[in-house]
Design a protein around this motif. Structure first.
Motif, short mmCIF file in Angstrom:
data_model
loop_
_atom_site.label_atom_id
_atom_site.label_comp_id
_atom_site.label_asym_id
_atom_site.label_seq_id
_atom_site.Cartn_x
_atom_site.Cartn_y
_atom_site.Cartn_z
N THR A 45 0.85 -1.20 0.00
CA THR A 45 0.00 0.00 0.00
C THR A 45 0.88 1.24 0.00
N TRP A 47 0.63 5.35 0.72
CA TRP A 47 -0.19 6.36 1.36
C TRP A 47 0.29 7.75 0.95
N GLN A 74 -9.86 9.35 2.44
CA GLN A 74 -10.72 8.55 3.28
C GLN A 74 -11.52 9.45 4.20
N LYS A 81 -5.37 6.26 0.08
CA LYS A 81 -4.73 4.95 0.06
C LYS A 81 -4.71 4.41 -1.36
N SER A 83 -3.67 1.09 -3.33
CA SER A 83 -3.36 -0.32 -3.07
C SER A 83 -2.80 -0.99 -4.33
#
Length: 497
Positions: A45, A47, A74, A81, A83
């Motif tokens: 991941t 960020w 978020q 995020k 992924s």
């Protein structure tokens, strides 16, 4: 203005609102990767964190003109995020991110380099000259491989992961390597390293990591002790526990074998006993060898390694035989030779009394059988008294021993002060039973006199006298026979009388 030109102008204005052509008024975001920026192939991941006003977050990969991904923050929060379901070589590279708000574009984040590992075979990491150092010393770490890597990367594990990159040096043999100078080192931190190899045209695609190498910089911490339970001589297939015990401040114990730089295992102390156990469930030839342990205390200060413990496995060959010359019952101050022999061809023989090794002897240098070794104990004292066994081993595998010989009990008597109480013991007393057990070594237990056993006498003079008398009698008989043959008349006269 034509409709086509109007449409293109509107499209350009719309794209301009979303393209970070230059740094905006908002502060740059922070970018990081989980579980880390250097990972094997698998999920990960990325960020990107900005301000609460950020409405859209954009992730860019170096070499791609368009945003690699777009995500909404978020709720509630100020970060997005990104992924990656399965990290591959294609995903390796350099990334940065922006975020967009009604106030405009943010500055670009710092660059994040994502590295994927495991694409090539692991290199080898060693120390020159030794992994055991003194505080404040320097060391050179050698990372090498048979593959023709262009670069090698050295990483240091810990709270702050560090890495160094060097171009490789090609050797005439085809071996490629890089030498990393490290130091001065102190015991205040754990110095644990790995290295990788890569090629110049794919700098973010690395090999598998080398085996870990830990530099030993002993601090002001006492070395722990190590022992085996039930003992260091273990029958093949049986279990044994290696115990390591140090100071009350010990937070972890590490077990090493054969001076390896990397520990075999790590254990946390049990309760407040300041010791930890390492269980070997079934002893095999692979487990035999020298073991040491060390401990970490508060502040990750590493202790010195313990005194080595030799762990041997028995039962890998037929048992030899053990005998004593001149006898297993010897007076104090005299000498005795214990002979270990076998019909099979063994290398070194080992003599043990109780649980401790008394010596090591070598059989014949050739491979023919039988083989034998002799251990001389001189001069004998009460400390030599005990039960002895011997084992055979192979010169190429000195930690693998045969089945033990039958026990031989060595009795050391005091020739200076005879024990008068022993003569009055009945045959059922413990002392006589102990001597009688030696009958399997060639001493008859029937009619055994404790005085004779415990205080051997010298019969040399008496035997010489007996031999002299017997010789004199033979000479007289020979003279009479000679005279009888030379004087037949006398013989006849004597017969007629």
């Amino acid at each position: 203005m034509t409709p086509t030109l109007t449409a293109l102008l509107c499209l350009g204005l719309s794209v301009g609102l979303r393209t970070p052509v230059q740094a905006g008024p908002l502060p740059k975001p922070t970018i990081w990767a989980e579980p880390g920026s250097v990972i094997p192939q698998g999920p990960m991941t990325i960020w990107c964190q900005g301000t609460l006003k950020g409405q859209e977050f954009y992730l860019y990969k170096e070499g791609s003109p368009a945003p690699w991904k777009l995500e909404k923050p978020q709720e509630p929060g100020d970060k997005a995020k990104f992924s990656i379901t399965h990290m591959t070589e294609r995903d390796a590279g350099i990334y940065h991110c922006y975020y967009y708000s009604p106030s405009g574009w943010s500055e670009s984040s710092d660059f994040l380099e994502l590295v994927v590992t495991g694409s090539y075979s692991k290199p080898r990491l060693t120390t020159l000259p030794s992994p055991v150092l003194t505080s404040g010393g320097n060391v050179t770490l050698q990372c090498g491989s048979g593959q023709k890597f262009d670069r090698f990367i050295l990483t240091k594990e810990g709270d702050h992961r560090l890495s160094w990159t060097l171009d490789s040096q090609r050797q005439p043999s085809g071996w490629s390597q890089a030498l990393f100078p490290v130091g001065p080192v102190t015991p205040s931190h754990r110095w644990r390293f790995r290295c990788y190899g890569c090629y110049r045209n794919r700098p973010q695609v690395w090999s598998q990591p080398s085996e870990p190498l830990e530099l030993l910089i002993p601090g002001d911490v006492p070395k722990p002790s190590i022992w085996a339970d039930p003992g260091p001589i273990v029958t093949n297939g049986s279990s044994v526990t290696l115990w390591c015990q140090g100071s009350l401040q010990a937070s972890a114990y590490l077990l090493y074998k054969e001076r390896d730089s990397a520990p075999l295992d790590t254990r946390i102390p049990q309760d407040s006993s300041n010791k930890a156990g390492f269980l070997i469930g079934a002893m095999t030839s692979h487990n035999a060898g020298l073991y040491q342990c060390a401990s970490y205390s508060t502040g990750d200060i590493l202790s010195e390694r313990s005194i080595p413990l030799l762990l041997v496995v028995t039962g890998v060959g037929d048992a030899p035989s053990l005998s004593a010359q001149p006898s297993p019952v010897v007076a104090s101050g005299e000498n005795v030779s214990l002979s270990c022999s076998s019909w099979f061809s063994w290398g070194p023989f080992h003599l043990l009394e109780g649980e401790g090794e008394k010596g090591q002897g070598h059989g014949r240098e050739n491979t023919s059988a039988p083989s034998q070794a002799t251990f001389t104990l001189s001069p004998l004292t009460s400390g030599h008294q005990g039960t002895y066994r011997c084992y055979g081993s192979n010169s190429t595998s000195p930690y693998l021993l045969s089945q033990p010989s039958d026990p031989l009990e060595l009795v050391v008597s005091d020739s200076q002060a005879p024990d008068t109480n022993r003569s009055s013991m009945d045959p059922g007393s413990p002392a006589v039973e102990k001597v009688g057990s030696l009958s399997c070594r060639g001493i008859s237990s029937g009619g055994l006199d404790p005085h004779t056993v415990f205080h051997p006498q010298d019969y040399t003079v008496e035997n010489l006298i007996r031999m002299g008398v017997a010789g004199f009698v033979l000479v007289v008989l020979a003279v009479l026979l000679f005279e009888a043959r030379n004087n037949p008349i006398r013989t006849l006269d004597a017969a007629s009388m």
